[in-house]
Enzyme design. Structure first.
Site, PDB file in Angstrom:
ATOM      1  N   SER A 276     -18.735 -30.017  38.046  1.00  0.00           N
ATOM      2  CA  SER A 276     -17.451 -29.681  36.988  1.00  0.00           C
ATOM      3  C   SER A 276     -17.279 -30.873  36.399  1.00  0.00           C
ATOM      4  O   SER A 276     -18.011 -31.837  36.374  1.00  0.00           O
ATOM      5  CB  SER A 276     -16.428 -29.048  38.111  1.00  0.00           C
ATOM      6  OG  SER A 276     -15.772 -30.203  38.568  1.00  0.00           O
TER       7      SER A 276
ATOM      8  N   GLU B 187     -18.107 -29.270  22.192  1.00  0.00           N
ATOM      9  CA  GLU B 187     -18.191 -27.938  22.365  1.00  0.00           C
ATOM     10  C   GLU B 187     -16.649 -27.610  22.622  1.00  0.00           C
ATOM     11  O   GLU B 187     -15.933 -28.315  22.960  1.00  0.00           O
ATOM     12  CB  GLU B 187     -18.783 -27.452  23.500  1.00  0.00           C
ATOM     13  CG  GLU B 187     -20.248 -27.994  23.257  1.00  0.00           C
ATOM     14  CD  GLU B 187     -21.261 -27.723  24.400  1.00  0.00           C
ATOM     15  OE1 GLU B 187     -20.915 -26.729  25.145  1.00  0.00           O
ATOM     16  OE2 GLU B 187     -22.437 -27.998  24.300  1.00  0.00           O
TER      17      GLU B 187
ATOM     18  N   LYS C 179     -14.290 -25.521  25.093  1.00  0.00           N
ATOM     19  CA  LYS C 179     -14.173 -25.358  26.426  1.00  0.00           C
ATOM     20  C   LYS C 179     -13.675 -23.777  26.626  1.00  0.00           C
ATOM     21  O   LYS C 179     -12.465 -23.572  26.632  1.00  0.00           O
ATOM     22  CB  LYS C 179     -13.252 -26.304  27.306  1.00  0.00           C
ATOM     23  CG  LYS C 179     -13.359 -26.023  28.758  1.00  0.00           C
ATOM     24  CD  LYS C 179     -12.754 -27.584  29.309  1.00  0.00           C
ATOM     25  CE  LYS C 179     -12.739 -27.335  30.882  1.00  0.00           C
ATOM     26  NZ  LYS C 179     -12.138 -26.275  31.683  1.00  0.00           N
TER      27      LYS C 179
ATOM     28  N   ASP D 225     -12.423 -20.628  28.217  1.00  0.00           N
ATOM     29  CA  ASP D 225     -11.578 -20.179  29.510  1.00  0.00           C
ATOM     30  C   ASP D 225     -11.993 -19.045  29.949  1.00  0.00           C
ATOM     31  O   ASP D 225     -11.547 -17.941  29.722  1.00  0.00           O
ATOM     32  CB  ASP D 225     -10.205 -20.242  29.146  1.00  0.00           C
ATOM     33  CG  ASP D 225      -9.140 -20.561  30.074  1.00  0.00           C
ATOM     34  OD1 ASP D 225      -9.934 -20.868  31.254  1.00  0.00           O
ATOM     35  OD2 ASP D 225      -8.049 -20.414  30.133  1.00  0.00           O
TER      36      ASP D 225
ATOM     37  N   GLU E 282     -20.367 -19.606  30.122  1.00  0.00           N
ATOM     38  CA  GLU E 282     -18.995 -19.067  30.505  1.00  0.00           C
ATOM     39  C   GLU E 282     -19.030 -17.742  30.310  1.00  0.00           C
ATOM     40  O   GLU E 282     -19.272 -17.448  29.010  1.00  0.00           O
ATOM     41  CB  GLU E 282     -18.045 -19.881  29.837  1.00  0.00           C
ATOM     42  CG  GLU E 282     -16.916 -19.999  30.368  1.00  0.00           C
ATOM     43  CD  GLU E 282     -16.620 -20.709  31.519  1.00  0.00           C
ATOM     44  OE1 GLU E 282     -17.471 -21.369  32.142  1.00  0.00           O
ATOM     45  OE2 GLU E 282     -15.367 -20.907  32.015  1.00  0.00           O
TER      46      GLU E 282
ATOM     47  N   TYR F  91     -24.149 -22.475  27.767  1.00  0.00           N
ATOM     48  CA  TYR F  91     -23.877 -24.007  26.911  1.00  0.00           C
ATOM     49  C   TYR F  91     -24.733 -25.199  27.764  1.00  0.00           C
ATOM     50  O   TYR F  91     -24.822 -26.294  27.419  1.00  0.00           O
ATOM     51  CB  TYR F  91     -22.533 -24.475  27.015  1.00  0.00           C
ATOM     52  CG  TYR F  91     -21.822 -24.343  28.354  1.00  0.00           C
ATOM     53  CD1 TYR F  91     -22.248 -24.886  29.511  1.00  0.00           C
ATOM     54  CD2 TYR F  91     -20.815 -23.436  28.480  1.00  0.00           C
ATOM     55  CE1 TYR F  91     -21.417 -24.994  30.878  1.00  0.00           C
ATOM     56  CE2 TYR F  91     -20.094 -23.145  29.719  1.00  0.00           C
ATOM     57  CZ  TYR F  91     -20.371 -23.826  30.887  1.00  0.00           C
ATOM     58  OH  TYR F  91     -19.839 -23.693  32.021  1.00  0.00           O
TER      59      TYR F  91
ATOM     60  N   LYS G 207     -20.087 -34.207  25.241  1.00  0.00           N
ATOM     61  CA  LYS G 207     -20.985 -34.473  26.187  1.00  0.00           C
ATOM     62  C   LYS G 207     -22.113 -35.479  25.367  1.00  0.00           C
ATOM     63  O   LYS G 207     -22.315 -35.403  24.038  1.00  0.00           O
ATOM     64  CB  LYS G 207     -21.917 -33.182  26.171  1.00  0.00           C
ATOM     65  CG  LYS G 207     -21.303 -32.201  27.002  1.00  0.00           C
ATOM     66  CD  LYS G 207     -22.022 -30.677  27.030  1.00  0.00           C
ATOM     67  CE  LYS G 207     -21.144 -29.627  27.748  1.00  0.00           C
ATOM     68  NZ  LYS G 207     -21.964 -28.510  27.832  1.00  0.00           N
TER      69      LYS G 207
ATOM     70  N   LYS H 106      -8.597 -31.554  27.792  1.00  0.00           N
ATOM     71  CA  LYS H 106      -7.569 -30.391  28.044  1.00  0.00           C
ATOM     72  C   LYS H 106      -6.514 -30.410  26.898  1.00  0.00           C
ATOM     73  O   LYS H 106      -5.635 -31.421  26.773  1.00  0.00           O
ATOM     74  CB  LYS H 106      -6.904 -30.749  29.429  1.00  0.00           C
ATOM     75  CG  LYS H 106      -8.060 -30.406  30.588  1.00  0.00           C
ATOM     76  CD  LYS H 106      -8.718 -29.061  30.615  1.00  0.00           C
ATOM     77  CE  LYS H 106      -8.188 -28.360  32.018  1.00  0.00           C
ATOM     78  NZ  LYS H 106      -8.480 -28.210  32.990  1.00  0.00           N
TER      79      LYS H 106
ATOM     80  N   CYS I  92      16.425   6.859  31.260  1.00  0.00           N
ATOM     81  CA  CYS I  92      15.929   6.224  29.931  1.00  0.00           C
ATOM     82  C   CYS I  92      16.794   5.742  29.120  1.00  0.00           C
ATOM     83  O   CYS I  92      17.989   6.281  28.728  1.00  0.00           O
ATOM     84  CB  CYS I  92      15.086   7.167  29.159  1.00  0.00           C
ATOM     85  SG  CYS I  92      14.478   6.706  27.697  1.00  0.00           S
TER      86      CYS I  92
ATOM     87  N   CYS J  17      16.996   8.234  25.611  1.00  0.00           N
ATOM     88  CA  CYS J  17      17.291   9.591  25.728  1.00  0.00           C
ATOM     89  C   CYS J  17      18.214   9.916  27.158  1.00  0.00           C
ATOM     90  O   CYS J  17      18.380  11.237  27.101  1.00  0.00           O
ATOM     91  CB  CYS J  17      15.902  10.431  25.520  1.00  0.00           C
ATOM     92  SG  CYS J  17      14.915  10.280  27.064  1.00  0.00           S
TER      93      CYS J  17
ATOM     94  N   CYS K  61       9.798   7.364  31.401  1.00  0.00           N
ATOM     95  CA  CYS K  61      10.655   8.458  30.655  1.00  0.00           C
ATOM     96  C   CYS K  61       9.616   9.639  30.525  1.00  0.00           C
ATOM     97  O   CYS K  61       8.687   9.522  29.967  1.00  0.00           O
ATOM     98  CB  CYS K  61      11.188   7.921  29.433  1.00  0.00           C
ATOM     99  SG  CYS K  61      12.106   9.340  28.518  1.00  0.00           S
TER     100      CYS K  61
ATOM    101  N   CYS L  92      11.444  12.074  23.441  1.00  0.00           N
ATOM    102  CA  CYS L  92      12.270  11.229  23.603  1.00  0.00           C
ATOM    103  C   CYS L  92      12.232  10.238  22.301  1.00  0.00           C
ATOM    104  O   CYS L  92      11.126   9.716  21.762  1.00  0.00           O
ATOM    105  CB  CYS L  92      11.830  10.050  24.769  1.00  0.00           C
ATOM    106  SG  CYS L  92      12.774   8.387  24.743  1.00  0.00           S
TER     107      CYS L  92
END
Ligand code: IVH
Length: 664
Positions: free
Chosen positions: A83, A114, A116, A118, A172, A224, A288, A312, A406, A409, A424, A429
């Site tokens: 990591s 690059e 990152k 998620d 990823e 990657y 990198k 980050k 509701c 209505c 509802c 409605c």
């Protein structure tokens, strides 16, 4: 077909489909229409059904299918998946640069920067170009074998474009934002708890024991890094990425080679601003060292390499107070509690409300009216409450409970056994109908510009619009009378409404707001049936025979088309000129737009059905009897009485050749 011919054709089709899959999912530039693609798939499936022992390991039909597994096997990675250590500001990046230079005295250093992504780190193994294994990162040494699930990700090639003897590649897997929203909408609708973010959704989807569930979610992947490659030498990270691209793997397009840490910092800053414009989530940048010799010289600690760092992005969180919790009714009847917040600035905009999804989430997070809370906002996604600050409670906070009626209505709400959602049940409605209209005109549906929620509300309140079809009967005189609607905006709105008449069938199906039918299902249904007429007539059996259409959705579709109110709506939409057929002409070509055809006699190149599909695809219509509204009679061998009637009425009669001239 004999066995040898079948084997040859299966190989041809597999290669062809994999090739087009690459153009579509990796390069994002399809070279054939969806219909042509589906036809190739159909042919392959039929052959494989007849010769199941000839199915190759890289067959595109193997992406989906198979039975749920009992669990995942453990997999040892060929090289540990490390990591990254983190940088949170410019200074951290400069410190990283200083350490790198210190480890490489006197050498010039270049960095690759690059996005990152998620999502979930995965490793793919290819032997002689064929994908044989896919795994999660796990603890870095050992992961879980999720081969069958990763094979359902369309952008992951089952066969490389060149057969290197061995490749282990890392990347990823992720869920695009749009798919995440769709999935949560679907879950909310089904009364299942919603997922917190696209990363959790991707991880959850890939760790399904039933690969059919994974297949139903539009996951994607960027690669990657090379874990191991045989039969090729690589000198730099950038070169490695180029090789991955050549092999047909999907590499993120925003990767940059930069000569100094100053430029690295600028690039990180650029994406801190732009990150929400991407269709997927990123949580930072990865820096990198480019040269692999330098990477080797720098080495790694037990956890992370010294040649790379993750930058980050700053969190987009803020503290505020829950002033009230009110309940909104959605178009499907689901009641959604929403927090009204003391306005607070976060990530460049002012936030004054946050979705609370459902009662369970409020209970789990123990959110009370009057609480101090931390909210999180990611781009244009609706803000969410991350957690409560119980230490700031005064005792005056109030616990919220869902209403029994509701809010619009006042119909008694229903809570379905085993579902989280409260609904509802009143299909008429006014609150639901308003939301349905807002959905109908929204961007991904009929995309009527200038018709936002406030104009929709104004139209309803003025009594001008009750349902979607009413929009198409609006007049200039009605619109200009509305507050805030000048001459120009009335004209623009009418033009936008007019333009929406030629939207695709898929858009219209989605716009109708049939329960459980999302954008993707709209497209699948449009592709399959080709016209509203045929979709209307579809049975549950026909619907569930389509991959990706489950029994619940099929029931909901059939129920929709049984409701006379809906049928009247469709009739009025059609009468207004709203397109009801698949306009899947290549590049949207519609040379037969609005033309009415009648077919007679035996055609030599098409069956009746094919001819009809082709005409509809190109914008025309086919009817069974000749009348003065008929534009052309397409006559084959031995035409019947329709031919004579056409002559009598003076309707042009064309041959197959002339027809082909016409559509060329
Ligand atoms: S490189 C030794 N590049 O971030 C290098 N990682 O905290 C290992 N990630 O586990 C990773 N985008 O899941 C790298 N462009 C990228 C990435 C990336 C996302 C994730 C990956 C990794 C985590 C590291």
């Amino acid at each position: 077909m004999d066995r040898a011919a079948a084997e040859k054709r299966i190989r041809e089709l597999t290669d062809l489909i994999n090739e087009h899959n690459y153009y579509y999912y990796v390069l994002d530039s399809p070279r054939i229409t969806d219909l042509e693609f589906d036809n190739l798939m159909k042919e392959l499936m039929e052959l494989e059904q007849a010769f199941p022992d000839l199915i190759p390991p890289d067959s595109p039909t193997r992406r989906v299918g198979g039975m749920p597994a009992a669990g995942f096997a453990a997999v040892a990675h060929l090289a540990p998946m490390l990591s990254l250590s983190n940088a949170f500001n410019d200074q951290d990046l400069r410190d990283f640069d200083r350490r790198v230079r210190g480890g490489l005295p006197g050498q010039p250093v270049e960095y690759v920067v690059e996005l990152k992504i998620d999502g979930l780190a995965v490793s793919l193994l290819y032997e002689n170009g064929v994908m044989v294994r896919g795994a999660t990162r796990g603890d870095g040494e050992m992961g879980e074998d999720i081969t069958r699930n990763l094979k359902t990700v369309n952008s992951i090639p089952l066969r490389l474009r060149r057969p290197v003897p061995l490749l282990e590649v890392r990347g990823e897997a992720f869920m695009p934002k749009k798919e995440f929203l769709r999935l949560n909408e679907e879950r909310e609708e089904a009364g299942e708890p919603t997922l917190a973010n696209p990363r959790n959704a991707a991880a959850g989807s890939l760790r399904q024991l039933d690969p059919r569930i994974t297949a139903s979610r539009a996951l994607d992947a960027f690669l990657y890094g090379i874990g191991r490659i045989e039969g090729m030498t690589v000198a730099s990270h950038m070169e490695g990425l180029d090789i991955l691209k050549e092999l047909g793997l999907k590499v993120n397009p925003h990767i940059k080679l930069l000569p100094s840490i100053d430029e690295v910092i600028d690039y990180c800053r650029e994406w801190t601003e732009k990150r929400h414009d991407l269709p997927y989530e990123i949580d930072g940048m990865v820096v990198k060292v480019n040269s692999l010799a330098q990477q080797a010289a720098l080495g790694a600690t037990s956890k992370s390499p010294r040649w790379a760092i993750a930058y980050k992005f700053p969190a987009e969180e803020a503290e505020t107070v829950v002033r009230d919790i009110f309940v909104r009714v959605g178009r499907t009847g689901v009641l959604t509690p929403t927090a009204s917040l003391k306005p607070v600035k976060v990530a460049g905009s002012t936030v004054s409300s946050a979705t609370l999804h459902n009662e369970d989430i409020i209970r789990d997070k123990d959110i009370r009216i009057g609480d101090h809370v931390i909210i999180h906002k990611a781009g244009d996604v609706i803000p969410e409450i991350v957690r409560v600050l119980p230490e700031k409670r005064t005792g005056a906070e109030r616990i919220f409970s869902m209403p029994e009626q509701c809010p619009v209505c006042e119909t008694r709400v229903e809570r379905v056994e085993g579902e989280v959602a409260v609904r509802c049940p009143n299909d008429r409605c006014p609150g639901r109908e308003r939301e349905g209209l807002i959905h109908f005109v929204s961007r991904d549906a009929m995309d009527i510009e200038g018709l936002g929620p406030s104009v929709v509300t104004a139209l309803i309140e003025a009594g001008l619009v009750n349902d979607a079809a009413d929009l198409y009967y609006l007049k200039f005189e009605d619109l200009v009378k509305l507050e805030r609607m000048g001459k120009k905006s009335s004209e623009n709105l009418l033009n936008a409404i007019e333009k929406s008449k030629s939207n695709s069938l898929a858009q219209l199906i989605f716009a109708l707001g049939i329960r459980l039918v999302g954008e993707r299902a709209g497209k699948i249904l449009a592709d399959h049936f080709g016209s509203m007429e045929r979709l209307k007539a579809a049975s549950v059996e026909e619907l569930t025979a389509i991959p990706e259409i489950g029994p619940k959705m099929a029931d909901s579709i059939v129920a929709y088309f049984r409701d006379p109110v809906n049928l009247r709506l469709l009739d009025r939409l059609e009468a207004a000129g709203v397109n009801m057929v698949q306009e899947r002409a290549e590049e949207g070509r519609r040379p037969l737009q609005g033309k009415q055809f009648v077919l007679t006699g035996a055609l030599s190149k098409y069956t009746r059905k094919e001819a009809q599909e082709l005409i509809e695809k190109l914008g025309g219509k086919v009817s069974s009897g000749v009348s003065k509204n008929t534009d052309y009679v397409l006559a084959g061998e031995d035409p019947g009485s329709k031919y004579d009637k056409a002559r009598a009425l003076g309707v042009p009669i064309i041959t197959e050749e002339e027809f082909e001239q016409m559509i060329r």
